[in-house]
Design a protein around this motif. Structure first.
Motif, short mmCIF file in Angstrom:
data_model
loop_
_atom_site.label_atom_id
_atom_site.label_comp_id
_atom_site.label_asym_id
_atom_site.label_seq_id
_atom_site.Cartn_x
_atom_site.Cartn_y
_atom_site.Cartn_z
N SER A 102 13.44 -0.94 -35.26
CA SER A 102 12.75 -2.17 -34.86
C SER A 102 11.75 -1.90 -33.75
O SER A 102 10.91 -2.74 -33.46
CB SER A 102 13.75 -3.23 -34.42
OG SER A 102 14.41 -2.82 -33.25
N HIS A 103 11.80 -0.73 -33.11
CA HIS A 103 10.89 -0.41 -32.02
C HIS A 103 9.93 0.71 -32.36
O HIS A 103 8.98 0.95 -31.64
CB HIS A 103 11.67 -0.01 -30.76
CG HIS A 103 12.49 -1.13 -30.21
ND1 HIS A 103 11.95 -2.13 -29.46
CD2 HIS A 103 13.80 -1.42 -30.35
CE1 HIS A 103 12.90 -2.99 -29.13
NE2 HIS A 103 14.02 -2.58 -29.66
N VAL A 104 10.17 1.44 -33.44
CA VAL A 104 9.32 2.56 -33.81
C VAL A 104 8.63 2.25 -35.12
O VAL A 104 9.27 1.93 -36.11
CB VAL A 104 10.16 3.86 -33.94
CG1 VAL A 104 9.28 5.01 -34.38
CG2 VAL A 104 10.85 4.18 -32.62
N ARG A 105 7.33 2.34 -35.12
CA ARG A 105 6.55 2.01 -36.30
C ARG A 105 6.61 3.16 -37.30
O ARG A 105 6.49 4.32 -36.93
CB ARG A 105 5.11 1.78 -35.88
CG ARG A 105 4.23 1.31 -36.98
CD ARG A 105 2.87 0.93 -36.43
NE ARG A 105 1.98 0.76 -37.53
CZ ARG A 105 0.94 1.54 -37.77
NH1 ARG A 105 0.66 2.52 -36.96
NH2 ARG A 105 0.18 1.32 -38.80
N ALA A 106 6.77 2.84 -38.56
CA ALA A 106 6.75 3.86 -39.62
C ALA A 106 5.29 4.11 -39.97
O ALA A 106 4.68 3.35 -40.72
CB ALA A 106 7.53 3.38 -40.82
N SER A 107 4.70 5.17 -39.41
CA SER A 107 3.27 5.40 -39.56
C SER A 107 2.87 5.70 -41.00
O SER A 107 1.77 5.41 -41.43
CB SER A 107 2.81 6.52 -38.64
OG SER A 107 3.53 7.69 -38.93
N LYS A 108 3.74 6.32 -41.78
CA LYS A 108 3.42 6.63 -43.17
C LYS A 108 3.88 5.52 -44.11
O LYS A 108 3.68 5.60 -45.30
CB LYS A 108 4.08 7.95 -43.58
CG LYS A 108 3.49 9.13 -42.85
CD LYS A 108 4.05 10.41 -43.36
CE LYS A 108 3.44 11.57 -42.61
NZ LYS A 108 3.91 12.84 -43.11
N GLY A 109 4.49 4.54 -43.58
CA GLY A 109 4.95 3.42 -44.39
C GLY A 109 6.24 3.75 -45.12
O GLY A 109 6.71 4.87 -45.14
N GLY A 110 6.80 2.77 -45.68
CA GLY A 110 8.04 2.97 -46.43
C GLY A 110 7.78 2.74 -47.91
O GLY A 110 6.64 2.62 -48.36
N ALA A 111 8.84 2.70 -48.66
CA ALA A 111 8.72 2.43 -50.09
C ALA A 111 8.19 1.02 -50.29
O ALA A 111 8.57 0.09 -49.57
CB ALA A 111 10.08 2.60 -50.76
N ARG A 112 7.33 0.86 -51.26
CA ARG A 112 6.76 -0.46 -51.52
C ARG A 112 7.82 -1.34 -52.16
O ARG A 112 8.51 -0.94 -53.08
CB ARG A 112 5.57 -0.34 -52.47
CG ARG A 112 4.47 0.50 -51.92
CD ARG A 112 3.71 -0.28 -50.87
NE ARG A 112 2.66 0.57 -50.32
CZ ARG A 112 2.33 0.57 -49.07
NH1 ARG A 112 2.94 -0.21 -48.23
NH2 ARG A 112 1.38 1.35 -48.64
#
Length: 141
Positions: A102-112
């Motif tokens: 909740s505090h760290v952004r997933a820069s590559k994104g997750g599964a759509r």
């Protein structure tokens, strides 16, 4: 607040511009305000109930400085400075580190995610604005 901690915090604080034409009241020195902020946050009292006898200024002054310093990024920079110092002194145990998503952004994104399908065939009836017997009687009068 210790001199050592103040020496780390003072360079991070934004400089206030001095007004010459209408200077107003002399501002409370920055050194006393963090103690008032920490007192309120530690005890949980309301800002306006901060005792003047403690010498931290008014609660509203402390609240405004907390707001301004937060907007200027002072607390994040102080956190970074203290972490860097502790890391340089080998005082951090990184094996006990935890990353909260909740505090760290997933820069590559997750599964759509796929689009959710509705389980209902049509729209539900609006129950908040449907006419009632009382409303119908009042309308006819």
């Amino acid at each position: 607040m210790s001199d050592e901690l103040w020496d780390r915090l003072a360079p991070l604080l934004p400089q206030r511009e001095q007004r010459f034409r209408y200077p107003g009241r002399r501002p409370l020195p920055d050194r006393e305000v963090p103690c008032g902020i920490l007192y309120v946050l530690h005890t949980g009292i309301q800002w306006e109930h901060l005792p003047q006898e403690l010498g931290f200024g008014s609660g509203m002054t402390c609240w405004r400085r907390l707001r301004d310093w937060n907007e200027a990024g002072v607390w994040q920079r102080l956190h970074d400075v203290l972490l860097a110092e502790l890391n340089a002194a080998s005082r951090l145990d990184w094996s006990r580190c935890m990353v909260d998503s909740s505090h760290v952004r997933a820069s590559k994104g997750g599964a759509r995610r796929t689009r959710r399908r509705s389980i209902v065939g049509g729209l539900a009836r609006n129950t908040t604005s449907s006419p009632t017997d009382t409303a119908l009687r009042l309308r006819s009068c």
